[in-house]
Design a protein around this motif. Structure first.
Motif, short mmCIF file in Angstrom:
data_model
loop_
_atom_site.label_atom_id
_atom_site.label_comp_id
_atom_site.label_asym_id
_atom_site.label_seq_id
_atom_site.Cartn_x
_atom_site.Cartn_y
_atom_site.Cartn_z
N CYS A 6 36.79 31.15 33.07
CA CYS A 6 37.69 30.63 34.11
C CYS A 6 37.23 29.25 34.58
O CYS A 6 38.03 28.33 34.74
CB CYS A 6 37.76 31.60 35.29
SG CYS A 6 38.71 33.09 34.94
N VAL A 7 35.93 29.10 34.80
CA VAL A 7 35.41 27.80 35.23
C VAL A 7 35.24 26.86 34.04
O VAL A 7 35.63 25.70 34.08
CB VAL A 7 34.06 27.97 35.96
CG1 VAL A 7 33.49 26.60 36.33
CG2 VAL A 7 34.23 28.82 37.21
N GLY A 8 34.67 27.38 32.97
CA GLY A 8 34.26 26.48 31.88
C GLY A 8 35.24 26.28 30.76
O GLY A 8 35.06 25.35 29.95
N GLY A 9 36.29 27.12 30.68
CA GLY A 9 37.17 27.06 29.52
C GLY A 9 37.75 25.69 29.25
O GLY A 9 37.78 25.22 28.11
N SER A 23 46.33 29.53 35.64
CA SER A 23 45.29 30.05 34.77
C SER A 23 45.95 30.59 33.51
O SER A 23 47.16 30.82 33.47
CB SER A 23 44.51 31.18 35.47
OG SER A 23 43.51 31.73 34.64
N VAL A 24 45.15 30.80 32.47
CA VAL A 24 45.64 31.36 31.22
C VAL A 24 44.66 32.43 30.75
O VAL A 24 43.44 32.25 30.83
CB VAL A 24 45.79 30.28 30.13
CG1 VAL A 24 46.02 30.90 28.75
CG2 VAL A 24 46.93 29.32 30.47
N THR A 70 37.44 39.11 22.00
CA THR A 70 38.82 39.58 21.90
C THR A 70 39.75 39.02 22.95
O THR A 70 40.97 39.04 22.79
CB THR A 70 38.86 41.12 21.98
OG1 THR A 70 38.22 41.55 23.20
CG2 THR A 70 38.13 41.74 20.79
N SER A 71 39.19 38.51 24.05
CA SER A 71 40.02 37.88 25.08
C SER A 71 39.19 36.88 25.86
O SER A 71 37.95 36.93 25.84
CB SER A 71 40.63 38.93 26.03
OG SER A 71 39.63 39.69 26.67
N LEU A 72 39.88 35.97 26.53
CA LEU A 72 39.20 34.89 27.25
C LEU A 72 40.09 34.42 28.38
O LEU A 72 41.32 34.30 28.21
CB LEU A 72 38.88 33.74 26.29
CG LEU A 72 38.22 32.48 26.86
CD1 LEU A 72 37.26 31.87 25.82
CD2 LEU A 72 39.26 31.43 27.27
N SER A 73 39.50 34.13 29.53
CA SER A 73 40.26 33.59 30.66
C SER A 73 39.84 32.15 30.94
O SER A 73 38.66 31.81 30.84
CB SER A 73 40.04 34.45 31.91
OG SER A 73 38.66 34.74 32.12
N CYS A 74 40.81 31.32 31.27
CA CYS A 74 40.57 29.88 31.49
C CYS A 74 41.47 29.40 32.61
O CYS A 74 42.69 29.42 32.50
CB CYS A 74 40.87 29.11 30.19
SG CYS A 74 40.91 27.31 30.39
N ASP A 75 40.86 28.94 33.69
CA ASP A 75 41.63 28.42 34.83
C ASP A 75 41.95 26.95 34.64
O ASP A 75 41.04 26.14 34.42
CB ASP A 75 40.85 28.59 36.13
CG ASP A 75 40.83 30.02 36.62
OD1 ASP A 75 41.39 30.89 35.94
OD2 ASP A 75 40.24 30.27 37.70
N LEU A 76 43.22 26.62 34.78
CA LEU A 76 43.63 25.21 34.72
C LEU A 76 43.59 24.56 36.09
O LEU A 76 43.65 23.34 36.19
CB LEU A 76 45.02 25.11 34.10
CG LEU A 76 45.10 25.52 32.63
CD1 LEU A 76 46.53 25.49 32.13
CD2 LEU A 76 44.20 24.64 31.76
N HIS A 77 43.51 25.37 37.14
CA HIS A 77 43.42 24.76 38.48
C HIS A 77 41.96 24.48 38.86
O HIS A 77 41.69 24.10 40.00
CB HIS A 77 44.12 25.61 39.54
CG HIS A 77 43.58 27.00 39.71
ND1 HIS A 77 44.38 28.03 40.09
CD2 HIS A 77 42.34 27.52 39.57
CE1 HIS A 77 43.66 29.14 40.19
NE2 HIS A 77 42.42 28.85 39.88
N GLU A 95 43.76 37.15 38.39
CA GLU A 95 44.88 37.80 37.70
C GLU A 95 44.65 37.79 36.19
O GLU A 95 44.96 38.78 35.51
CB GLU A 95 46.19 37.11 38.05
CG GLU A 95 47.40 37.87 37.51
CD GLU A 95 48.73 37.30 37.97
OE1 GLU A 95 49.69 38.09 38.07
OE2 GLU A 95 48.80 36.08 38.22
N SER A 96 44.11 36.71 35.65
CA SER A 96 43.80 36.68 34.22
C SER A 96 42.83 37.79 33.85
O SER A 96 43.00 38.50 32.85
CB SER A 96 43.21 35.32 33.83
OG SER A 96 44.19 34.31 33.86
N ILE A 97 41.79 37.95 34.65
CA ILE A 97 40.80 39.00 34.40
C ILE A 97 41.41 40.37 34.57
O ILE A 97 41.15 41.30 33.79
CB ILE A 97 39.58 38.79 35.33
CG1 ILE A 97 38.77 37.58 34.83
CG2 ILE A 97 38.71 40.04 35.41
CD1 ILE A 97 37.73 37.08 35.80
#
Length: 486
Positions: free
Chosen positions: A201-204, A245-246, A228-235, A97-99
């Motif tokens: 998502c994995v490494g953020g 995720s964020v 310009t954008s970045l995705s980072c999963d907290l789970h 969803e973040s992507i």
């Protein structure tokens, strides 16, 4: 399921859930090296579970009705932004969803004459292909270096056209755990006036702690010019419950491009920050509690143990005859293949000296360990993927022993044996002419029981898939899924 005439007690229902989960892989202990992330700290997971339950029935659809959602999300997103170079963000249900939101924002921000396109390394997550499918974009695949598995900046530049709305880099890419040259790729994108998304998502939520623990981690976040954008999963390495995720945007205006609003009906006001409308605030509560329960010291300690475990695992695998680690992973993702396979051969036993990694995976599963098999693609050989988490260090010696045993067992068994003509039969099937029942019968005829219970052997299935082109794999996988849920 038949709906019962009378309601059942909580005790009865929980007993039934226990029965249903009997064949599930364990989510704690480190023996499952994909899908789940374990700190090894039960009290942290308990805090998250209680917070999740507390927020379970809060609906994030209308933040004016539940201001707790706004405050929690601002805190969670703020913590991610503080760690990853700033920006404005959205809390989402996961990396896909973040992507999806990052792709939507880029598409809407950059109008094109033709169909919008994305330059995407072949090692980038399929979520980009899913986003392109849903949102009407074209994916231009970018090759990676066959030795390092990192995206080639020159090939990224060659893939950019007048209709390119987004360039992608991974930190790290999931298959081999290596970080693309983000600064160079983002610089190329910026020079062409194209947004650049970093899939972290994995490494953020892992790489900054690994860096602080002593790992050599190159710049990859929103502090890098051109990102310009970045995705980072907290789970994942944030260790929050699933559904957390964020996605961060360097420019608040780009974040607004990710939003959706509709006033084209006579009902309640519709304004959504995410793809979903109504959704539980449980995952948000669980993520908030996990961050609070661990704090900086907790995450740094997990970073230290994860780094130590990953280094020990890589060194141990390299000592096992017949195996080799793929690339030089900077993160906590480790992929290894057969020494006898240089790329693209089914199972990794092309010359008789190697080990069929699909059989190896089954043998490890027999011994109580799930090691994730990965198919060959774009010259990258079939391999085994391991995600190292905070709990892995306690069991890394046992894992290496199991891998060594599985290698010997796989060598004795030999590669997965496919019935003669099976691959050609599957490749030529008219799937539209087969209903799910007929497809299931065909699978059973070649020894693949799609309706069975327990932990299945997958070597034959993976070997067949590995021998097929990607589009055919996808069609077969969709039928597998349809049969399983029929």
């Amino acid at each position: 399921m038949s709906l019962p005439d009378k309601g059942r007690s909580t005790e009865e229902l929980l007993a039934e859930i226990t029965r249903l989960k009997r064949e599930d892989l364990p989510v704690r202990g480190g023996k499952v090296t994909a899908y789940v992330y374990d700190t090894g700290r039960p009290e942290v997971h308990e805090a998250a579970a209680r917070a999740y339950f507390e927020m379970l029935e809060v609906n994030t659809l209308d933040p004016t009705a539940f201001p707790s959602v706004v405050e929690m999300e601002k805190q969670v997103v703020g913590a991610v932004a503080d760690l990853l170079g700033g920006g404005s963000g959205i809390f989402t249900s996961g990396g896909t969803e973040s992507i999806m939101l990052a792709v939507k924002a880029a598409r809407d921000a950059r109008k094109t004459e033709g169909r919008p396109r994305m330059a995407v390394p072949v090692t980038a997550h399929p979520a980009f292909h899913k986003a392109a499918h849903y949102l009407g974009l074209v994916v231009d695949a970018v090759p990676v270096d066959p030795v390092t598995f990192r995206a080639s900046p020159s090939d990224v530049e060659a893939a950019i056209t007048e209709d390119t709305v987004l360039v992608v880099a991974s930190a790290p890419s999931y298959p081999q755990g290596v970080i693309d040259p983000v600064a160079r790729i983002a610089g190329i994108a910026a020079a062409r006036g194209v947004p650049c998304h970093v899939d972290a998502c994995v490494g953020g939520w892992l790489l900054p702690w690994l860096r602080e623990a002593g790992a050599d981690i190159p710049p990859f976040d929103l502090s890098v010019p051109g990102v310009t954008s970045l995705s980072c999963d907290l789970h994942k390495f944030g260790y929050a419950p699933k559904g957390a995720s964020v996605v961060l945007f360097a420019d608040p205006a780009m974040r607004r491009r990710a939003y959706f609003a509709s006033a084209s009906w006579p009902g309640y006001t519709v304004i959504n920050a995410t793809v979903q409308s109504s959704k539980s605030a449980g995952p948000l509560g669980g993520a908030w509690a996990t961050l609070q329960a661990l704090g900086r010291e907790g995450y740094l300690e997990l970073g230290r143990t994860t780094l130590a475990a990953a280094r020990e695992l890589r060194a141990g695998i390299a000592k096992i005859p017949g195996l080799r680690v793929l690339g030089d992973p900077e993160s906590a993702l480790v992929a290894f293949g057969s020494d006898g396979d240089s790329g693209g051969d089914s199972g990794g036993d092309s010359d008789g000296d190697g080990v069929d990694v699909f059989v190896l995976s089954d043998e490890a599963r027999r011994r109580g360990w799930f090691l994730q098999p990965q198919l060959s693609y774009a010259g990258i050989p079939a391999n085994i993927h391991i995600t190292v988490t905070g709990v892995t260090l306690r069991g890394v010696e046992a894992m290496l022993e199991v891998i060594a045993e599985a290698v010997e067992a796989a060598r004795e068994r030999g590669p997965a044996k496919l019935p003669e003509g099976l691959v050609e039969l599957v490749a030529g099937l008219d799937l539209d002419a087969l209903d799910d029942a007929a497809f299931g019968e065909l699978a059973s005829a070649v020894g693949v029981d799609l309706g069975g219970s327990g932990q299945p052997e997958m070597a034959v299935v993976n070997a067949v898939l590995d021998a097929l082109p990607a589009d055919r794999r996808e069609a077969i996988l969709i039928r597998f899924l349809s049969v399983i849920y029929s």
